[in-house]
Design an enzyme around this catalytic site. Structure first.
Site, mmCIF file in Angstrom:
data_model
loop_
_atom_site.group_PDB
_atom_site.id
_atom_site.type_symbol
_atom_site.label_atom_id
_atom_site.label_comp_id
_atom_site.label_asym_id
_atom_site.label_seq_id
_atom_site.Cartn_x
_atom_site.Cartn_y
_atom_site.Cartn_z
ATOM 1 N N PRO A 11 -17.246 29.131 -0.771
ATOM 2 C CA PRO A 11 -17.928 30.153 0.041
ATOM 3 C C PRO A 11 -18.741 29.567 1.191
ATOM 4 O O PRO A 11 -19.950 29.807 1.301
ATOM 5 C CB PRO A 11 -18.825 30.848 -0.976
ATOM 6 C CG PRO A 11 -19.194 29.747 -1.930
ATOM 7 C CD PRO A 11 -17.958 28.874 -2.038
ATOM 8 N N GLY A 71 -15.118 31.055 4.233
ATOM 9 C CA GLY A 71 -14.914 31.609 2.903
ATOM 10 C C GLY A 71 -15.901 32.709 2.559
ATOM 11 O O GLY A 71 -15.529 33.754 2.007
ATOM 12 N N ASN A 98 -7.936 24.574 7.612
ATOM 13 C CA ASN A 98 -7.522 23.948 8.857
ATOM 14 C C ASN A 98 -6.317 23.050 8.616
ATOM 15 O O ASN A 98 -5.981 22.701 7.490
ATOM 16 C CB ASN A 98 -8.678 23.120 9.434
ATOM 17 C CG ASN A 98 -9.783 23.981 10.000
ATOM 18 O OD1 ASN A 98 -9.517 24.966 10.674
ATOM 19 N ND2 ASN A 98 -11.030 23.615 9.735
ATOM 20 N N LYS A 124 -2.925 26.472 16.266
ATOM 21 C CA LYS A 124 -4.313 26.408 15.816
ATOM 22 C C LYS A 124 -4.811 24.963 15.758
ATOM 23 O O LYS A 124 -5.966 24.671 16.099
ATOM 24 C CB LYS A 124 -4.445 27.062 14.438
ATOM 25 C CG LYS A 124 -5.843 26.962 13.823
ATOM 26 C CD LYS A 124 -6.881 27.721 14.631
ATOM 27 C CE LYS A 124 -8.305 27.504 14.117
ATOM 28 N NZ LYS A 124 -8.480 27.863 12.697
#
Length: 290
Positions: free
Chosen positions: A9, A13, A98, A175
């Protein structure tokens, strides 16, 4: 009710978990190292909050329908105990990370058909445990297959633009082009606004150009204008915005340097493509952070 657990988190997240928890048809559990009291996210549309179950011990976890993993790439090993507890015979895993190596680290636990790689673009910064600033609604891309479409449907009630793509390889390398340029910010410890300096912008373009060359060798369809687009995106962003690599270096935390720049060097070497700029920035950041 659909059950899901989110591991990791942090900024992204925590933001994702808070938005998912706005749907009463989803039962959201957070798997964390240390406990915290709920989530509060400053979103572009205002403050949202959520009070999901927060677990700190994998022994307390039970299998769920979906596991979302948002840990940093270097934290895969620390998530293994959670996966052992959360993954059942029908569980699907959505990898919010990522880089371009989403699926391989988890193939020992789930078949590829139950793993959904996701390209995430949600600019967010964690201010404290459970307290996050989300700068844009952002987007998530998943493959256009059955599992990818089901993963995207989890977010239908949120303002995050979640969609599928038939060419995930191109999406992931696009990305990565954005992320690899962010190494400049982590190196000089300057936020997004530094891209207005033309010298800095040219370094970013060089990093991206190497990424484009390697990505094309990996099968990605990347345009010649991608480097300019990455610089333009940095210039259009909030001038005080800080990417996660920059934030981790500031905080003295481990960095996803291998997933963002090192992978370009590694995959470039495999294809015989030189990547001196990315190799240099990796070496300099590692030396500066040592």
């Amino acid at each position: 009710m659909t059950s899901l657990a989110l591991i990791g988190p942090g900024a992204v997240g925590g933001t994702v978990a808070a938005w998912l928890a706005q749907n009463p048809a989803l039962s959201v559990t957070i798997c964390a190292r240390t406990p915290f009291e709920g989530l509060e996210i400053e979103t572009p549309g205002g403050l949202i909050s959520a009070s999901p179950v927060v677990l700190t011990d994998p022994a307390q976890a039970r299998p769920v329908d979906w596991v979302l993993i948002a840990t940093k790439t270097y934290d895969t090993a620390s998530a293994e105990a959670w996966l052992d507890a959360l993954v059942g015979p029908e569980t699907r895993l959505m990898v919010l990370r990522n880089g371009v190596e989403h699926v391989a680290p988890f193939l020992a636990r789930l078949p590829a058909a139950r793993i959904v790689p996701a390209v995430v673009d949600i600019p967010a910064e964690r201010r404290a445990p459970g307290r996050i600033l989300q700068r844009r609604d952002g987007s998530i891309l998943t493959p256009d297959d059955a599992a990818g479409r089901d993963a995207a449907a989890l977010f239908a009630h949120t303002p995050i633009a979640v969609s599928t793509t038939p060419d995930f390889t191109t999406a992931a390398w696009t990305k990565l082009a954005l992320n690899c340029a962010g190494a400049v910010n982590a190196l000089i410890l300057k936020p997004s606004g530094v891209a207005h300096d033309e010298g800095v912008a040219e370094v970013m373009r060089t990093l991206v150009a190497e990424c484009v060359a390697v990505g094309r060798a990996e099968g990605a369809d990347l345009g010649d204008d991608l480097a300019d687009a990455v610089v333009a995106g940095n210039r259009a962003a909030a001038p005080d915005g800080i990417n996660s690599l920059h934030a981790d270096r500031l905080a003295g935390r481990p960095m996803e340097l291998d997933a963002r720049n090192g992978v370009i060097v590694r995959r470039g070497a495999a294809h015989g493509i030189p990547t001196p700029a990315n190799a240099m920035v990796v070496a300099l950041i590692r030396a500066a952070a040592a």
